[in-house]
Design a protein around this motif. Structure first.
Motif, PDB file in Angstrom:
ATOM      1  N   UNK A   1       5.904  -4.969  -6.583  1.00 48.06           N
ATOM      2  CA  UNK A   1       4.689  -5.763  -5.795  1.00 48.06           C
ATOM      3  C   UNK A   1       3.245  -5.594  -6.482  1.00 48.06           C
ATOM      4  N   UNK A   2       2.942  -4.484  -6.770  1.00 47.44           N
ATOM      5  CA  UNK A   2       1.548  -3.991  -7.086  1.00 47.44           C
ATOM      6  C   UNK A   2       1.541  -4.530  -8.696  1.00 47.44           C
ATOM      7  N   UNK A   3       2.812  -4.032  -9.384  1.00 48.08           N
ATOM      8  CA  UNK A   3       3.045  -4.368 -10.732  1.00 48.08           C
ATOM      9  C   UNK A   3       2.588  -6.018 -10.947  1.00 48.08           C
ATOM     10  N   UNK A   4       3.312  -6.683 -10.246  1.00 44.52           N
ATOM     11  CA  UNK A   4       3.142  -8.221 -10.234  1.00 44.52           C
ATOM     12  C   UNK A   4       1.764  -8.704 -10.006  1.00 44.52           C
TER      13      UNK A   4
ATOM     14  N   UNK B   1      -2.970   4.539  -7.618  1.00 44.29           N
ATOM     15  CA  UNK B   1      -3.035   4.504  -9.107  1.00 44.29           C
ATOM     16  C   UNK B   1      -4.146   3.513  -9.534  1.00 44.29           C
ATOM     17  N   UNK B   2      -3.814   2.509  -9.007  1.00 48.92           N
ATOM     18  CA  UNK B   2      -4.793   1.146  -9.338  1.00 48.92           C
ATOM     19  C   UNK B   2      -6.278   1.541  -9.141  1.00 48.92           C
ATOM     20  N   UNK B   3      -6.528   2.101  -7.807  1.00 52.54           N
ATOM     21  CA  UNK B   3      -7.856   2.270  -7.520  1.00 52.54           C
ATOM     22  C   UNK B   3      -8.455   3.544  -8.684  1.00 52.54           C
ATOM     23  N   UNK B   4      -7.678   4.421  -8.912  1.00 52.27           N
ATOM     24  CA  UNK B   4      -8.157   5.436 -10.029  1.00 52.27           C
ATOM     25  C   UNK B   4      -8.620   4.744 -11.088  1.00 52.27           C
ATOM     26  N   UNK B   5      -7.926   3.775 -11.717  1.00 50.30           N
ATOM     27  CA  UNK B   5      -8.235   2.939 -12.860  1.00 50.30           C
ATOM     28  C   UNK B   5      -9.502   2.330 -12.721  1.00 50.30           C
ATOM     29  N   UNK B   6      -9.832   1.874 -11.435  1.00 49.48           N
ATOM     30  CA  UNK B   6     -11.172   1.108 -11.032  1.00 49.48           C
ATOM     31  C   UNK B   6     -12.263   1.825 -10.693  1.00 49.48           C
TER      32      UNK B   6
ATOM     33  N   UNK C   1       6.806  -7.363   3.853  1.00 45.09           N
ATOM     34  CA  UNK C   1       5.693  -6.274   4.343  1.00 45.09           C
ATOM     35  C   UNK C   1       4.790  -5.959   2.896  1.00 45.09           C
ATOM     36  N   UNK C   2       3.485  -5.819   3.279  1.00 50.07           N
ATOM     37  CA  UNK C   2       2.442  -5.740   2.116  1.00 50.07           C
ATOM     38  C   UNK C   2       2.645  -4.123   1.659  1.00 50.07           C
ATOM     39  N   UNK C   3       2.523  -3.788   0.476  1.00 51.91           N
ATOM     40  CA  UNK C   3       2.185  -2.527   0.333  1.00 51.91           C
ATOM     41  C   UNK C   3       1.361  -1.779   0.932  1.00 51.91           C
ATOM     42  N   UNK C   4       1.446  -0.501   1.479  1.00 54.00           N
ATOM     43  CA  UNK C   4       0.563   0.352   2.298  1.00 54.00           C
ATOM     44  C   UNK C   4      -0.665   0.486   1.337  1.00 54.00           C
ATOM     45  N   UNK C   5      -1.895   0.661   2.066  1.00 56.00           N
ATOM     46  CA  UNK C   5      -2.910   1.248   1.336  1.00 56.00           C
ATOM     47  C   UNK C   5      -2.662   2.254   0.602  1.00 56.00           C
TER      48      UNK C   5
ATOM     49  N   UNK D   1      -0.721  -6.765 -10.464  1.00 52.70           N
ATOM     50  CA  UNK D   1      -1.641  -6.242 -11.747  1.00 52.70           C
ATOM     51  C   UNK D   1      -1.617  -7.289 -12.751  1.00 52.70           C
ATOM     52  N   UNK D   2      -0.335  -7.502 -13.194  1.00 53.80           N
ATOM     53  CA  UNK D   2      -0.048  -8.653 -14.185  1.00 53.80           C
ATOM     54  C   UNK D   2      -0.542 -10.147 -14.054  1.00 53.80           C
ATOM     55  N   UNK D   3      -0.710 -10.424 -12.783  1.00 58.56           N
ATOM     56  CA  UNK D   3      -1.301 -11.661 -12.616  1.00 58.56           C
ATOM     57  C   UNK D   3      -2.950 -11.590 -12.569  1.00 58.56           C
ATOM     58  N   UNK D   4      -3.455 -10.566 -12.630  1.00 58.84           N
ATOM     59  CA  UNK D   4      -4.856 -10.300 -12.863  1.00 58.84           C
ATOM     60  C   UNK D   4      -5.716 -10.128 -11.302  1.00 58.84           C
ATOM     61  N   UNK D   5      -4.881 -10.145 -10.386  1.00 64.08           N
ATOM     62  CA  UNK D   5      -5.361 -10.195  -9.075  1.00 64.08           C
ATOM     63  C   UNK D   5      -5.863  -8.968  -8.406  1.00 64.08           C
ATOM     64  N   UNK D   6      -5.579  -7.771  -9.367  1.00 62.76           N
ATOM     65  CA  UNK D   6      -6.352  -6.373  -8.775  1.00 62.76           C
ATOM     66  C   UNK D   6      -7.439  -6.130  -9.781  1.00 62.76           C
ATOM     67  N   UNK D   7      -7.859  -7.048 -10.681  1.00 60.12           N
ATOM     68  CA  UNK D   7      -8.979  -7.041 -11.616  1.00 60.12           C
ATOM     69  C   UNK D   7     -10.270  -6.895 -10.716  1.00 60.12           C
TER      70      UNK D   7
END
Length: 327
Positions: free
Chosen positions: A15-18, A238-243, A229-233, A20-26
């Motif tokens: 789900x997080x990969x999806x 890994x995404x947070x480290x990139x940001x 169920x949403x991915x837990x915090x 990210x691919x959609x740009x929703x975590x930019x």
């Protein structure tokens, strides 16, 4: 990490990969969604405060390349016109404006913009109202409850223009212990904290409190699907480290003279247009010195987060309580 939460489910990472691919975590997408949540939860009242804020912004903003922004010059001129900023305190007004620029980018730290768009102004003002802004963060078992110290720290960071903390020996284990204490400390919290509480430490081997701010936000802004169920915090690490940047909370500091100037400005602003000119308030400097003295624990450096927090817990009046909000 919270062992009671299973973060090994591969569906979470898919789900997080999806997302990210959609740009929703930019970065820009995260800030947009934060703005939407601020409006959705009525942090700034949509019937009374937002229309007034919009009119004021439009009357002051300048348009560049199709985008309206509130510049520092326009912001300071407005404060002077309304009587909240004495010409002799213009430098302090610039520090408040810089604070708003920083808050407008939360949970990110760099780059700080040159001016404020309307949406950025909404975000900045929202974080000066911790009671109203608390619902913006989704606090539940899969995430964490933000403590009063989190909001004190955000205000501290917004005024921290120096890096004097680099001159102080750093003990990571001590910092983690202090972060855990603050994360579980709800003493003196308002009634807004009487509901659900899921306190968790926000400093570990992956990063300090500033890194964990990004984790808090990534969990909160993810689109919700009723039957999933949403991915837990903790799955967003890994995404947070990139940001996250390379800024450390321990390094930050507020120059003593700047802190004194801001407190002086906010003390006078709390008078709501005093009839006596600021220059005529003979005891003002003494009052301000008494207020800031607890935070100045070393004469040779600025005020670090530890110094600021110890002073705040010891009774120092927070600039936030002096009127640094749009309420």
């Amino acid at each position: 990490m919270d062992d009671s939460i299973d973060i090994s489910n591969p569906n979470y990472y898919t789900r997080i990969e999806e997302l990210t691919a959609q740009g929703l975590l930019d970065r820009d997408a995260v800030l947009y969604e934060l703005t939407r949540r601020i409006c959705m939860f009525g942090v700034i009242n949509s019937e009374t405060e937002l229309p007034h804020l919009r009119r004021t912004f439009d009357s002051l903003a300048v348009e560049t390349n199709g985008t309206k922004t509130l510049t520092q010059s326009a912001f300071l001129s407005f404060l002077e016109f309304t009587g909240f900023l004495s010409p002799s305190m213009r430098d302090a007004g610039a520090l408040v404006y810089r604070s708003l620029l920083y808050l407008s980018q939360y949970p990110f730290h760099q780059p700080i913009p040159d001016s404020l768009t309307y949406m950025a102004l909404i975000r900045a003002l929202a974080w000066t109202m911790p009671g109203q802004a608390r619902p913006v963060h989704d606090e539940c078992k899969a995430s964490r409850t933000r403590s009063p110290a989190d909001f004190r720290r955000l205000l501290f960071q917004s005024f921290a223009t120096a890096r004097d903390g680099t001159s102080i020996p750093f003990d990571a284990e001590y910092a983690k212990v202090q972060a855990q204490r603050r994360a579980f400390d709800f003493v003196g919290a308002s009634h807004h904290y009487d509901g659900l509480k899921f306190p968790k430490t926000n400093y570990d081997d992956h990063g300090d409190e500033m890194f964990h701010d990004i984790l808090d936000v990534l969990f909160s802004i993810q689109p919700q699907i009723i039957w999933l169920a949403p991915p837990p915090r903790d799955c967003f690490r890994a995404t947070a480290r990139k940001l996250a940047g390379d800024e450390r909370l321990h390094d930050l500091s507020i120059p003593q003279d700047q802190f004194r100037s801001v407190v002086k400005l906010l003390v006078t602003a709390s008078f709501r247009k005093p009839t006596v000119p600021v220059e005529g308030l003979v005891d003002l400097d003494h009052v301000v010195d008494c207020m800031v003295r607890p935070a100045i624990q070393r004469p040779d450096i600025g005020i670090t987060w530890d110094m600021y927090d110890k002073a705040a817990r010891g009774g120092m009046v927070s600039p936030l309580k002096l009127g640094f909000s749009c309420e």
